[in-house]
Design an enzyme around this catalytic site. Structure first.
Site, PDB file in Angstrom:
ATOM      1  N   SER A  42       0.965  -0.958  -0.384  1.00  0.00           N
ATOM      2  CA  SER A  42       0.826   0.591   0.459  1.00  0.00           C
ATOM      3  C   SER A  42       0.855   1.228  -0.026  1.00  0.00           C
ATOM      4  O   SER A  42       2.335   0.782   0.695  1.00  0.00           O
ATOM      5  CB  SER A  42      -1.065  -0.023   1.337  1.00  0.00           C
ATOM      6  N   HIS A  43       0.328   2.255   0.280  1.00  0.00           N
ATOM      7  CA  HIS A  43       0.823   3.650  -0.341  1.00  0.00           C
ATOM      8  C   HIS A  43       1.037   4.177   0.960  1.00  0.00           C
ATOM      9  O   HIS A  43       2.088   4.831   0.775  1.00  0.00           O
ATOM     10  CB  HIS A  43       0.183   4.715  -1.583  1.00  0.00           C
ATOM     11  N   HIS A 257       4.336  18.918  -2.393  1.00  0.00           N
ATOM     12  CA  HIS A 257       5.714  19.093  -1.832  1.00  0.00           C
ATOM     13  C   HIS A 257       6.078  19.334  -3.158  1.00  0.00           C
ATOM     14  O   HIS A 257       6.110  19.133  -4.438  1.00  0.00           O
ATOM     15  CB  HIS A 257       5.324  17.555  -1.832  1.00  0.00           C
ATOM     16  N   ARG A 273      15.044  18.142   3.953  1.00  0.00           N
ATOM     17  CA  ARG A 273      15.324  19.822   4.463  1.00  0.00           C
ATOM     18  C   ARG A 273      15.461  19.376   6.070  1.00  0.00           C
ATOM     19  O   ARG A 273      16.035  20.503   6.284  1.00  0.00           O
ATOM     20  CB  ARG A 273      14.223  20.528   3.900  1.00  0.00           C
ATOM     21  N   GLU A 394      -5.922   9.357   4.515  1.00  0.00           N
ATOM     22  CA  GLU A 394      -6.431  10.574   3.472  1.00  0.00           C
ATOM     23  C   GLU A 394      -7.153  10.376   3.085  1.00  0.00           C
ATOM     24  O   GLU A 394      -8.122  11.205   2.332  1.00  0.00           O
ATOM     25  CB  GLU A 394      -4.965   9.714   3.188  1.00  0.00           C
ATOM     26  N   SER A 410       0.756  13.123   8.545  1.00  0.00           N
ATOM     27  CA  SER A 410       0.120  11.632   7.389  1.00  0.00           C
ATOM     28  C   SER A 410       0.023  11.060   7.926  1.00  0.00           C
ATOM     29  O   SER A 410      -0.949  10.090   8.344  1.00  0.00           O
ATOM     30  CB  SER A 410       0.117  11.837   6.283  1.00  0.00           C
ATOM     31  N   VAL A 411       1.248   9.819   8.146  1.00  0.00           N
ATOM     32  CA  VAL A 411       0.892   8.700   8.462  1.00  0.00           C
ATOM     33  C   VAL A 411       0.314   8.715   9.728  1.00  0.00           C
ATOM     34  O   VAL A 411      -0.399   7.462  10.580  1.00  0.00           O
ATOM     35  CB  VAL A 411       2.631   7.911   8.638  1.00  0.00           C
TER      36      VAL A 411
END
Lengths: 654, 246
Positions: A42-43, A257, A273, A394, A410-411
């Site tokens: 999965s993504h 992004h 970064r 998401e 997000s995760v």
């Protein structure tokens, strides 16, 4: 007629979906997870950089807590998020990290003593205390006050997803891959499950459940250049949209992004970064400090992406056959750091660009990345339009992120939402007796079978692949980082024409099973409908907020637009979505709308803001304890097992 | 060797759809013009979108991290998404599905099913009875930073199946666990949160289906896209299992 019955049906086998299924299974309920692909592919696995949780173990995280994480998240959302949801989230995130540690995630740890880090392009020595040695460490990410992003090297999503899927296997959960949900079974205000296509045999199966959770990820593949996996096509949102009853929320909120590689759009993590990498232009000049003197490269993602685009428009981009780009320079971090903490980045640079990022700069440009919008739910994860329909991760607009998501949230959302919403799904199932209308199931199966048969029997018709490509180009061209009324109107017109063409596509391959052309053709109309939801929502929202940046309306307009877009597709044959709005209520906000601190302040303030600010100041004076203050300002509910205070090193339970 | 673009590439691809009773396995050629930066991912999608819409293959992340797209490219099992066409001197490229897995159709094989079976056999989860009542409001248990890094090193496997497709023993013994399974064992043995010891793995590993079936041809190590230390781990487990037998 093949019908499968279960308590909890979960569509989508990424982190959020698996976690909901685990929650249900732990409560003794039968649970089935459907996935397009083996769940471990999965993504979620693509989340390289890390997961935010205010553990405050490392030196640069000291003083962090739920309040700071909450403030960063709300500011990051440009006050577009649901603040109660943000509070539920920040309170549960440390628990999620610790539970995953118990389930086997090898989180990177604090090493006591001196270490060198790169901050603002300079080497700085940080001294970690010996007492924190061995606790879970964190790195810096954009838009955060503290170093809060927990990680495992730069394979965080991979390690989390493997631990989660292994836990699901341990629990004996039935995870069925190569299955695609193509319609939700519903009648009145009740959802009964889904019609599902077996992608190997082509056969249709009805899955009937007390609760159905859609956790299918984002809709990045509506765009031609995206960091998203090819499965992130928004079909989960489209299933819900096509019910005509359940709304989608804030579909126009789409994040770009700053650093995906040119040409293929593969992401290189924000950790580059965060760990000290800088952005450079065609002259090798580090330009971000000129635009954002305070946060520089670590401003919020939407801000950095816009600044990069502005800079390229000034002619400072690096020309290439694939359009202009900028440089990401991580050479200053040193080879040892890159090979240990940014190894996936190194792999990607070697395999896809043929460069060594310890020696050479990486060509990057802003690329579609995240869908803040999605299936609108309440705080418990349930759709306001259909009972028994839930969504998490998401795919959902639970509304943790408003108009811009912070890196590392997000995760974090996938797992935390899975924990919280999973409990509410189980509660709902415990409280619900479902009367199953077998005629209805048969009718839904018949309708979907007919759609397939019509496609297979149509003698000629355009290729779905070609139409999809046109849609993706339109979205990239007209509904990107900077938006303008006329471009959005043009996109609406073009997409409407495409929708008509999509309704008449044909397939050359006339077989049910093992037919990727048919699979593509079956979801084309769904994707164009979603693209229209994004575009119409963006055209109507005449302000700029977070990632939604209108060049013709640069002001954030709290007077008229402090509200969430709800999108419906009322009847299947409609050519356009129907929009409605729900207000965000300032009088119940813990953090009244303010300035995020990027660029020039350009906000039209809401009249209720000052009043609420005064109330907040009053409450702050009355409550010395931060937990009491929080409860007084904006009481939240959580499942009992997640209510406890989070212990911190040096701070205990305060 | 690098080549300029503009070459005409010929892809020889195995075509077979087991779902269709009329389908017979055959090799079909497709031609397309090479473009700069072309990968097998880009090429296969070009072919499917413009020439042969029924062509089956699997991609998900197209970034070398999900393990979906392993196939046999010019005789070698590789991840198709990160294989660039310019790396092939000869413009003819042969694509075959990986052996040892159930064929779904054309280049698509059922690695998911095989990996789930492997996970159930090895029980690829932390075995610790306490984990269900860990108080997650409290500070986590400490772990040495180097140990966490070591576990992550072994946790990087993406279950692509390449080690099995490249394995001499696996081709002869269907029930051979293979490098992917051994790597999982190594990963959980290294993890002090898992309370299993070497002898708990004896029945699984102490025979020809396990580590003693390995012929040390090291196809796994040669082709692993994550460059995992298979050779070292297999040797290490052999030693451990031998000592465990006492």
């Amino acid at each position: 007629m093949k019908v499968v019955y279960t308590d909890s049906l979960v569509i989508g086998g990424g982190l959020a979906g698996l976690r909901v299924a685990i929650a249900c299974k732990e409560r003794g309920l039968d649970s089935i997870v459907l996935s397009l692909i083996p769940a471990k592919r999965s993504h979620s696995a693509a989340a390289q950089g890390g997961m935010q949780a205010s553990l405050a173990n490392s030196f640069k995280g000291l003083g962090d807590n739920e309040d700071v994480h909450f403030e960063d998240t709300v500011k990051g959302s440009d006050w577009g998020c649901d603040q109660k949801v943000a509070r539920m989230f920040v309170h549960t995130a440390p628990k999620a990290i610790r539970q995953l540690a118990a389930w086997g995630v090898p989180w990177s740890r604090v090493t006591g003593g001196d270490r060198q880090v790169v901050v603002n392009a300079e080497k700085v020595t940080v001294t970690e205390s010996q007492e924190s040695h061995g606790l879970i460490t964190a790195r810096d990410f954009g838009g955060t006050k503290k170093w809060r992003t927990c990680y495992t090297s730069d394979g965080t999503g991979h390690s989390m997803l493997y631990a989660m899927d292994n836990r699901a296997i341990q629990e004996g959960i039935d995870i069925q891959d190569r299955k695609e949900a193509i319609a939700l079974i519903h009648e009145g205000d009740q959802c009964y499950g889904a019609i599902v296509r077996d992608l190997i045999t082509g056969e249709l199966i009805a899955y009937v459940a007390k609760a159905t959770t859609v956790a299918t990820g984002g809709y990045g593949r509506l765009y031609s250049i995206t960091t998203n996996a090819i499965i992130c096509e928004g079909t989960g949102q489209a299933l819900v949209l096509e019910t005509g009853k359940a709304p989608l929320g804030n579909m126009e909120a789409v994040q770009f992004h700053p650093t995906a590689i040119v040409t293929v759009g593969i992401l290189v993590t924000e950790g580059c970064r965060g760990d000290g990498g800088v952005l450079r232009d065609v002259d090798g000049y580090r330009f971000m400090p000129d635009y954002e003197p305070d946060k520089k490269e670590l401003a919020s993602r939407d801000v950095v992406s816009r600044r990069m685009t502005e800079h390229m428009r000034k002619g400072k981009g690096v020309p290439s056959p694939y359009g202009d780009h900028l440089w990401l320079d991580i050479t200053l971090l040193g080879r040892a750091h890159i090979e240990k903490n940014l190894r996936e980045v190194k792999d990607i640079c070697e395999s896809f660009l043929g460069i060594d990022p310890a020696e050479e700069w990486i060509p990057v440009r802003p690329t579609q990345h995240y869908s803040m919008g999605g299936i609108r739910t309440n705080e418990k994860g349930m759709s306001p339009g259909l009972k028994g329909l839930f969504s998490a991760g998401e795919a959902a607009c639970w509304d943790l992120h408003g108009f811009n998501r912070l890196g590392g949230n997000s995760v974090a959302e996938t797992v935390v939402a899975g924990m919280i919403i999973g409990e509410y799904v189980a509660d709902y199932i415990d409280e619900t007796d479902l009367y199953i209308p077998s005629g209805l199931i048969k009718e839904f199966l018949r309708q979907e079978q007919q759609k397939m048969d019509t496609l297979l029997h149509r003698p000629t018709g355009e290729s779905a692949f070609a139409i999809r490509k046109e849609m993706q180009e339109i979205m990239m061209e007209n509904v990107g980082i900077f938006r303008k009324g006329p471009h959005l109107e043009e996109a609406v017109n073009k997409l409407t024409l495409l929708l008509a063409r999509a309704r008449k596509v044909g397939v050359k391959t006339k077989q049910l099973g093992g037919n990727p052309e048919l699979t593509e053709a079956l979801k084309l109309e769904k994707q164009i409908k979603l693209a229209l939801c994004v575009t119409v929502g963006a055209a109507k929202r005449t302000e700029s907020r977070g990632a939604h940046a209108r060049e013709d309306f640069p002001q954030r307009d709290d007077v008229h637009w402090l509200k969430r877009t709800l999108t419906y597709w009322e009847t299947p044959a409609d050519d356009l979505p129907t929009l409605a709005y729900e207000d965000l209520d300032i009088s119940s906000m813990e953090l009244p709308p303010g300035f995020r601190g990027y660029g020039k302040k350009n906000i039209s303030p809401h009249p209720d803001t000052a009043k609420r600010e005064a109330q907040v100041a009053q409450a702050q004076a009355a409550h010395a304890d931060r937990h009491e203050l929080q409860q007084a300002l904006m009481p939240i509910e959580l499942p009992s097992r997640y209510q406890g205070k989070n212990e911190r090193y040096l701070k205990g339970l305060n | 060797m690098q080549h300029s673009t503009g070459r005409i590439l010929t892809f020889e691809i195995l075509r077979f759809n087991p779902q269709n009773p009329q389908s017979k396995p055959k090799v079909v050629c497709y031609q397309l013009e090479e473009t700069p930066g072309m990968s097998i991912f880009i090429a296969l999608n070009e072919i499917r979108e413009k020439q042969e819409p029924s062509l089956q293959f699997d991609f998900v992340c197209r970034a070398g991290i999900c393990g979906s797209c392993a196939m046999v490219i010019n005789g070698k099992p590789m991840l198709a998404c990160r294989t660039q066409t310019k790396t092939f001197e000869h413009p003819k490229i042969t694509l075959m599905p990986m052996p040892v897995f159930e064929l779904i159709g054309d280049l698509s094989v059922n690695t998911g099913k095989a990996m789930r079976e492997m996970a159930e056999k090895v029980e690829t989860w932390v075995h610790d009875k306490r984990q269900d009542w860990v108080d997650i409001t409290r500070l986590e248990e400490k772990m040495e930073p180097e140990l966490a890094d070591q576990i992550y090193e072994l946790d990087r496997c993406i279950e692509c199946g390449i080690c099995l497709a490249a394995c001499g023993t696996k081709r002869m013994r269907e029930d051979f666990l293979g490098a992917v399974g051994f790597m999982k064992v190594a990963r959980f043995l290294a993890d002090p949160r898992d309370h299993r010891e070497e002898d708990d793995f004896y029945d699984l590993l102490g025979n020809d289906k396990g580590v003693f079936g390995c012929m040390s041809l090291m196809g796994c190590e040669d082709f692993c896209p994550k460059e995992l230390p298979h050779q070292q781990q297999i040797a290490y487990i052999r030693r451990k299992i031998l000592f465990a037998t006492g």
